[in-house]
Design a protein around this motif. Structure first.
Motif, mmCIF file in Angstrom:
data_model
loop_
_atom_site.group_PDB
_atom_site.id
_atom_site.type_symbol
_atom_site.label_atom_id
_atom_site.label_comp_id
_atom_site.label_asym_id
_atom_site.label_seq_id
_atom_site.Cartn_x
_atom_site.Cartn_y
_atom_site.Cartn_z
ATOM 1 N N LEU A 1 3.863 22.397 -32.671
ATOM 2 C CA LEU A 1 4.508 22.650 -31.389
ATOM 3 C C LEU A 1 4.719 21.316 -30.693
ATOM 4 N N VAL A 2 5.849 21.191 -30.037
ATOM 5 C CA VAL A 2 6.123 20.028 -29.203
ATOM 6 C C VAL A 2 6.242 20.533 -27.772
ATOM 7 N N ASP A 3 5.280 20.134 -26.962
ATOM 8 C CA ASP A 3 5.180 20.500 -25.554
ATOM 9 C C ASP A 3 4.870 21.986 -25.360
ATOM 10 N N ALA A 4 4.286 22.285 -24.230
ATOM 11 C CA ALA A 4 3.974 23.662 -23.834
ATOM 12 C C ALA A 4 3.951 23.672 -22.308
ATOM 13 N N GLY A 5 5.119 23.844 -21.721
ATOM 14 C CA GLY A 5 5.254 23.740 -20.275
ATOM 15 C C GLY A 5 5.494 25.066 -19.593
ATOM 16 N N VAL A 6 5.672 24.993 -18.287
ATOM 17 C CA VAL A 6 5.989 26.157 -17.467
ATOM 18 C C VAL A 6 7.253 25.863 -16.677
ATOM 19 N N THR A 7 7.810 26.907 -16.127
ATOM 20 C CA THR A 7 8.874 26.768 -15.136
ATOM 21 C C THR A 7 8.436 27.545 -13.914
ATOM 22 N N PHE A 8 9.018 27.248 -12.791
ATOM 23 C CA PHE A 8 8.630 27.878 -11.541
ATOM 24 C C PHE A 8 9.638 28.949 -11.179
ATOM 25 N N ASP A 9 9.128 30.136 -10.832
ATOM 26 C CA ASP A 9 9.981 31.275 -10.537
ATOM 27 C C ASP A 9 10.492 31.188 -9.105
ATOM 28 N N ASP A 10 11.791 31.286 -8.946
ATOM 29 C CA ASP A 10 12.380 31.212 -7.612
ATOM 30 C C ASP A 10 12.998 32.543 -7.178
ATOM 31 N N ARG A 11 12.567 33.634 -7.814
ATOM 32 C CA ARG A 11 13.153 34.937 -7.512
ATOM 33 C C ARG A 11 12.379 35.709 -6.446
ATOM 34 N N ASP A 12 11.315 35.134 -5.899
ATOM 35 C CA ASP A 12 10.484 35.812 -4.889
ATOM 36 C C ASP A 12 9.924 37.148 -5.366
ATOM 37 N N LEU A 13 9.440 37.176 -6.600
ATOM 38 C CA LEU A 13 8.864 38.389 -7.164
ATOM 39 C C LEU A 13 7.341 38.334 -7.220
ATOM 40 N N GLY A 14 6.745 37.301 -6.633
ATOM 41 C CA GLY A 14 5.299 37.166 -6.642
ATOM 42 C C GLY A 14 4.759 36.480 -7.880
ATOM 43 N N VAL A 15 5.629 35.921 -8.698
ATOM 44 C CA VAL A 15 5.230 35.207 -9.908
ATOM 45 C C VAL A 15 5.274 33.721 -9.595
ATOM 46 N N ASP A 16 4.204 33.009 -9.909
ATOM 47 C CA ASP A 16 4.170 31.574 -9.645
ATOM 48 C C ASP A 16 4.877 30.771 -10.731
ATOM 49 N N VAL A 17 4.485 31.022 -11.971
ATOM 50 C CA VAL A 17 5.056 30.258 -13.082
ATOM 51 C C VAL A 17 5.411 31.194 -14.237
ATOM 52 N N ILE A 18 6.319 30.722 -15.059
ATOM 53 C CA ILE A 18 6.710 31.445 -16.267
ATOM 54 C C ILE A 18 6.448 30.512 -17.435
ATOM 55 N N ARG A 19 5.812 31.026 -18.462
ATOM 56 C CA ARG A 19 5.458 30.198 -19.611
ATOM 57 C C ARG A 19 6.205 30.652 -20.847
ATOM 58 N N PRO A 20 6.202 29.819 -21.892
ATOM 59 C CA PRO A 20 6.867 30.207 -23.141
ATOM 60 C C PRO A 20 6.232 31.457 -23.751
ATOM 61 N N ASP A 21 7.008 32.151 -24.539
ATOM 62 C CA ASP A 21 6.535 33.328 -25.251
ATOM 63 C C ASP A 21 6.098 32.886 -26.642
ATOM 64 N N PHE A 22 4.792 32.888 -26.867
ATOM 65 C CA PHE A 22 4.234 32.410 -28.130
ATOM 66 C C PHE A 22 4.195 33.487 -29.220
ATOM 67 N N ARG A 23 4.661 34.710 -28.926
ATOM 68 C CA ARG A 23 4.574 35.807 -29.909
ATOM 69 C C ARG A 23 5.306 35.505 -31.207
ATOM 70 N N ALA A 24 6.396 34.753 -31.139
ATOM 71 C CA ALA A 24 7.180 34.469 -32.349
ATOM 72 C C ALA A 24 6.347 33.745 -33.401
ATOM 73 N N ILE A 25 5.369 32.978 -32.962
ATOM 74 C CA ILE A 25 4.508 32.251 -33.908
ATOM 75 C C ILE A 25 3.800 33.244 -34.828
ATOM 76 N N ARG A 26 3.203 34.270 -34.228
ATOM 77 C CA ARG A 26 2.505 35.282 -35.027
ATOM 78 C C ARG A 26 3.495 36.146 -35.808
ATOM 79 N N GLU A 27 4.576 36.544 -35.143
ATOM 80 C CA GLU A 27 5.552 37.425 -35.788
ATOM 81 C C GLU A 27 6.172 36.788 -37.031
ATOM 82 N N LEU A 28 6.353 35.479 -37.017
ATOM 83 C CA LEU A 28 6.926 34.772 -38.159
ATOM 84 C C LEU A 28 5.869 34.284 -39.150
#
Length: 138
Positions: free
Chosen positions: A27-54
């Motif tokens: 993996l190269v980097d593992a960052g977050v992004t900040f949610d600006d939709r005012d839904l009560g979520v602070d950060v959004i992170r990558p979805d790591f499920r593909a690692i297991r699924e593949l």
């Protein structure tokens, strides 16, 4: 060689890329992004499920620099997977400061990298290069 973007492709933030050779990956980097939709979520992170699924065998995580959109999900990745983390000194120091917030970081195998000093991550050879960026040690 395959490249699997887990986040950050076509958007700002949440940077995370799997580089795969057969079932081996880093993996190269593992960052977050900040949610600006005012839904009560602070950060959004990558979805790591593909690692297991593949069925990928991730040999490690390589951090490019210490911006939050590149290191903000490291603790979450380490909660799901056990692998070493390589990165520049400053980025690793930022991760170490989060150990009280994320206990998984207390036992993390953090390994310092230096520009033009190649290192192996499983079957991959990585050679960091220094770049000019808005943060030190990139």
């Amino acid at each position: 060689m395959r490249f699997l973007p887990l986040g950050g492709l076509g958007e700002v933030g949440k940077n995370c890329m799997a580089i795969c050779d057969g079932s081996d990956a880093i993996l190269v980097d593992a960052g977050v992004t900040f949610d600006d939709r005012d839904l009560g979520v602070d950060v959004i992170r990558p979805d790591f499920r593909a690692i297991r699924e593949l069925g990928l065998r991730v040999h490690g995580l390589v951090i490019t620099h210490g911006h939050e959109d590149h290191i903000g999900s490291v603790a979450y990745a380490l909660k799901e997977y056990d692998f070493p983390v390589w990165g520049p000194r400053y980025a690793l120091s930022l991760l170490e400061r989060r150990r009280s917030d994320h206990p998984v970081l207390a036992s993390a195998d953090l390994r310092e990298t230096s520009p033009r000093q190649p290192f192996r991550v499983g079957p991959f050879e990585v050679e960091p290069i220094a770049v000019t960026h808005s943060i030190v040690d990139a």
